[in-house]
Design a protein around this motif. Structure first.
Motif, PDB file in Angstrom:
ATOM      1  N   ILE A 175       0.809  -1.222   0.000  1.00  0.00           N
ATOM      2  CA  ILE A 175       0.000   0.000   0.000  1.00  0.00           C
ATOM      3  C   ILE A 175       0.843   1.274   0.000  1.00  0.00           C
ATOM      4  O   ILE A 175       0.299   2.369   0.133  1.00  0.00           O
ATOM      5  N   PHE A 176       2.169   1.159  -0.190  1.00  0.00           N
ATOM      6  CA  PHE A 176       3.016   2.346  -0.052  1.00  0.00           C
ATOM      7  C   PHE A 176       2.661   3.430  -1.053  1.00  0.00           C
ATOM      8  O   PHE A 176       2.842   4.623  -0.781  1.00  0.00           O
ATOM      9  N   GLN A 177       2.148   3.056  -2.232  1.00  0.00           N
ATOM     10  CA  GLN A 177       1.795   4.065  -3.227  1.00  0.00           C
ATOM     11  C   GLN A 177       0.637   4.945  -2.769  1.00  0.00           C
ATOM     12  O   GLN A 177       0.503   6.087  -3.227  1.00  0.00           O
ATOM     13  N   GLN A 178      -0.188   4.414  -1.889  1.00  0.00           N
ATOM     14  CA  GLN A 178      -1.279   5.213  -1.330  1.00  0.00           C
ATOM     15  C   GLN A 178      -0.823   6.032  -0.124  1.00  0.00           C
ATOM     16  O   GLN A 178      -1.344   7.116   0.139  1.00  0.00           O
ATOM     17  N   ILE A 179       0.164   5.523   0.599  1.00  0.00           N
ATOM     18  CA  ILE A 179       0.621   6.184   1.821  1.00  0.00           C
ATOM     19  C   ILE A 179       1.512   7.383   1.519  1.00  0.00           C
ATOM     20  O   ILE A 179       1.366   8.453   2.121  1.00  0.00           O
ATOM     21  N   ILE A 180       2.423   7.223   0.579  1.00  0.00           N
ATOM     22  CA  ILE A 180       3.473   8.217   0.370  1.00  0.00           C
ATOM     23  C   ILE A 180       2.948   9.616   0.031  1.00  0.00           C
ATOM     24  O   ILE A 180       3.426  10.607   0.595  1.00  0.00           O
ATOM     25  N   PRO A 181       1.969   9.783  -0.864  1.00  0.00           N
ATOM     26  CA  PRO A 181       1.489  11.145  -1.147  1.00  0.00           C
ATOM     27  C   PRO A 181       0.982  11.870   0.092  1.00  0.00           C
ATOM     28  O   PRO A 181       1.183  13.083   0.234  1.00  0.00           O
ATOM     29  N   ILE A 182       0.331  11.142   0.985  1.00  0.00           N
ATOM     30  CA  ILE A 182      -0.173  11.754   2.218  1.00  0.00           C
ATOM     31  C   ILE A 182       0.984  12.208   3.090  1.00  0.00           C
ATOM     32  O   ILE A 182       0.992  13.319   3.638  1.00  0.00           O
ATOM     33  N   LEU A 183       1.986  11.356   3.236  1.00  0.00           N
ATOM     34  CA  LEU A 183       3.140  11.693   4.075  1.00  0.00           C
ATOM     35  C   LEU A 183       3.913  12.879   3.503  1.00  0.00           C
ATOM     36  O   LEU A 183       4.359  13.761   4.246  1.00  0.00           O
ATOM     37  N   LEU A 184       4.056  12.919   2.200  1.00  0.00           N
ATOM     38  CA  LEU A 184       4.775  14.027   1.578  1.00  0.00           C
ATOM     39  C   LEU A 184       4.030  15.351   1.746  1.00  0.00           C
ATOM     40  O   LEU A 184       4.648  16.395   1.969  1.00  0.00           O
ATOM     41  N   GLN A 185       2.722  15.304   1.658  1.00  0.00           N
ATOM     42  CA  GLN A 185       1.933  16.508   1.890  1.00  0.00           C
ATOM     43  C   GLN A 185       2.095  17.000   3.323  1.00  0.00           C
ATOM     44  O   GLN A 185       2.164  18.202   3.586  1.00  0.00           O
ATOM     45  N   ASN A 186       2.204  16.069   4.252  1.00  0.00           N
ATOM     46  CA  ASN A 186       2.401  16.442   5.653  1.00  0.00           C
ATOM     47  C   ASN A 186       3.784  17.051   5.881  1.00  0.00           C
ATOM     48  O   ASN A 186       3.949  17.924   6.742  1.00  0.00           O
ATOM     49  N   LEU A 187       4.766  16.612   5.122  1.00  0.00           N
ATOM     50  CA  LEU A 187       6.095  17.210   5.239  1.00  0.00           C
ATOM     51  C   LEU A 187       6.082  18.677   4.826  1.00  0.00           C
ATOM     52  O   LEU A 187       6.875  19.483   5.309  1.00  0.00           O
ATOM     53  N   LEU A 188       5.163  19.025   3.934  1.00  0.00           N
ATOM     54  CA  LEU A 188       5.092  20.392   3.423  1.00  0.00           C
ATOM     55  C   LEU A 188       4.357  21.343   4.365  1.00  0.00           C
ATOM     56  O   LEU A 188       4.316  22.553   4.098  1.00  0.00           O
ATOM     57  N   LYS A 189       3.800  20.819   5.431  1.00  0.00           N
ATOM     58  CA  LYS A 189       3.108  21.687   6.389  1.00  0.00           C
ATOM     59  C   LYS A 189       4.077  22.690   6.992  1.00  0.00           C
ATOM     60  O   LYS A 189       5.200  22.349   7.355  1.00  0.00           O
ATOM     61  N   LYS A 190       3.656  23.916   7.081  1.00  0.00           N
ATOM     62  CA  LYS A 190       4.493  24.937   7.700  1.00  0.00           C
ATOM     63  C   LYS A 190       4.539  24.693   9.210  1.00  0.00           C
ATOM     64  O   LYS A 190       3.508  24.481   9.847  1.00  0.00           O
ATOM     65  N   ALA A 191       5.734  24.720   9.749  1.00  0.00           N
ATOM     66  CA  ALA A 191       5.913  24.449  11.180  1.00  0.00           C
ATOM     67  C   ALA A 191       5.610  25.705  11.992  1.00  0.00           C
ATOM     68  O   ALA A 191       6.446  26.212  12.746  1.00  0.00           O
ATOM     69  N   ASP A 192       4.374  26.223  11.825  1.00  0.00           N
ATOM     70  CA  ASP A 192       3.992  27.449  12.513  1.00  0.00           C
ATOM     71  C   ASP A 192       3.162  27.186  13.759  1.00  0.00           C
ATOM     72  O   ASP A 192       2.639  28.102  14.383  1.00  0.00           O
ATOM     73  N   SER A 193       3.030  25.916  14.105  1.00  0.00           N
ATOM     74  CA  SER A 193       2.322  25.546  15.328  1.00  0.00           C
ATOM     75  C   SER A 193       2.876  24.217  15.827  1.00  0.00           C
ATOM     76  O   SER A 193       3.478  23.458  15.070  1.00  0.00           O
ATOM     77  N   ASP A 194       2.665  23.951  17.103  1.00  0.00           N
ATOM     78  CA  ASP A 194       3.141  22.687  17.671  1.00  0.00           C
ATOM     79  C   ASP A 194       2.477  21.499  16.990  1.00  0.00           C
ATOM     80  O   ASP A 194       3.115  20.455  16.784  1.00  0.00           O
ATOM     81  N   GLU A 195       1.209  21.670  16.617  1.00  0.00           N
ATOM     82  CA  GLU A 195       0.482  20.576  15.969  1.00  0.00           C
ATOM     83  C   GLU A 195       1.098  20.249  14.606  1.00  0.00           C
ATOM     84  O   GLU A 195       1.359  19.076  14.296  1.00  0.00           O
ATOM     85  N   ASN A 196       1.341  21.272  13.796  1.00  0.00           N
ATOM     86  CA  ASN A 196       1.932  21.034  12.478  1.00  0.00           C
ATOM     87  C   ASN A 196       3.350  20.480  12.583  1.00  0.00           C
ATOM     88  O   ASN A 196       3.750  19.618  11.804  1.00  0.00           O
ATOM     89  N   LEU A 197       4.095  20.970  13.565  1.00  0.00           N
ATOM     90  CA  LEU A 197       5.457  20.474  13.759  1.00  0.00           C
ATOM     91  C   LEU A 197       5.438  19.005  14.139  1.00  0.00           C
ATOM     92  O   LEU A 197       6.256  18.208  13.661  1.00  0.00           O
ATOM     93  N   SER A 198       4.483  18.620  14.972  1.00  0.00           N
ATOM     94  CA  SER A 198       4.341  17.219  15.378  1.00  0.00           C
ATOM     95  C   SER A 198       3.932  16.348  14.192  1.00  0.00           C
ATOM     96  O   SER A 198       4.453  15.241  14.012  1.00  0.00           O
TER      97      SER A 198
END
Length: 228
Positions: free
Chosen positions: A34-57
């Protein structure tokens, strides 16, 4: 069935290691499907701006998950993650640049040496150049990635021309903020330990110097490459 088998194995203390192996194998087999389904989600999360503790986590957890996926899947995932790195590593946005470095860091463990080593060799100079980036989070993430490469793939550093080019910049990075300088010290420590095991032609020697780079003098460990 899986949980029953796992519980059954764990009833016997001496078989605890077998249970861990069984659980890991099931997890890796599942991830590889299932990695092809997982990876796009994880990559989008990496792009989150670390402007809050929640996004950084979320970003940190996604990086850990991505690393686990790469370890389970290996070479099959390299191309898609490398494309992400190439898309964002030169971005003017510090958050996107950091995401690219985190993605590259996730690739360090898992793929075969034949597949990943040339990529990491080519990435060394750009990563070292990022020690001069205006963003502290980019500098820190780059230093952490370099330290991880030195820990897991030290052979990519042990080329005379490569290391002679990057040593001066890494030396200067020791005077940067503590999160950066600690990672660089860890990098040098890993290279020092690995050089004797990997290369008969080169070795790293340790020199202690003191420089008044902050409010007080701090002793730094600096490594130089020399031929035997």
């Amino acid at each position: 069935f899986f949980f029953q088998a796992e519980d059954g194995i764990r009833d016997f203390c001496l078989s605890r290691g077998l249970g861990d192996v069984y659980k890991r194998q099931v997890s890796e087999n599942y991830t590889s499907k299932i990695f092809q389904q997982i990876i796009p989600i994880l990559l989008q999360n990496l792009l989150k701006k670390a402007d809050s503790d929640e996004n950084l986590s979320i970003q940190a957890t996604s990086h850990m998950c991505l690393s686990s996926v790469v370890e389970a899947v290996g070479d099959a995932v390299v191309e898609s993650l490398l494309q992400f790195v190439q898309n964002y590593i030169q971005s003017q946005d510090a958050s996107e640049k950091k995401a690219a470095i985190l993605c590259l860091s996730a690739l360090v463990e898992g793929p075969s040496d034949e597949r990943i080593s040339p990529i990491l060799v080519a990435a060394l100079q750009p990563l070292v150049n990022l020690m001069n980036d205006s963003s502290l989070k980019v500098r820190e993430t780059s230093a952490s990635c370099l330290a991880k490469i030195a820990d897991n793939r030290p052979q990519v550093f042990l080329n005379t021309q490569v290391i002679m080019n990057i040593i001066p910049i890494l030396h200067q990075a020791l005077a940067l903020q503590l999160p950066v300088s600690l990672q660089i010290c860890w990098l040098f420590n890993n290279l020092s330990e690995a050089s004797a095991e990997i290369s008969e032609e080169h070795t790293l020697s340790l020199i202690h110097i003191s420089e008044p780079t902050r409010q007080a003098e701090i002793s730094y460990a600096v490594f130089c490459l020399k031929k035997k």
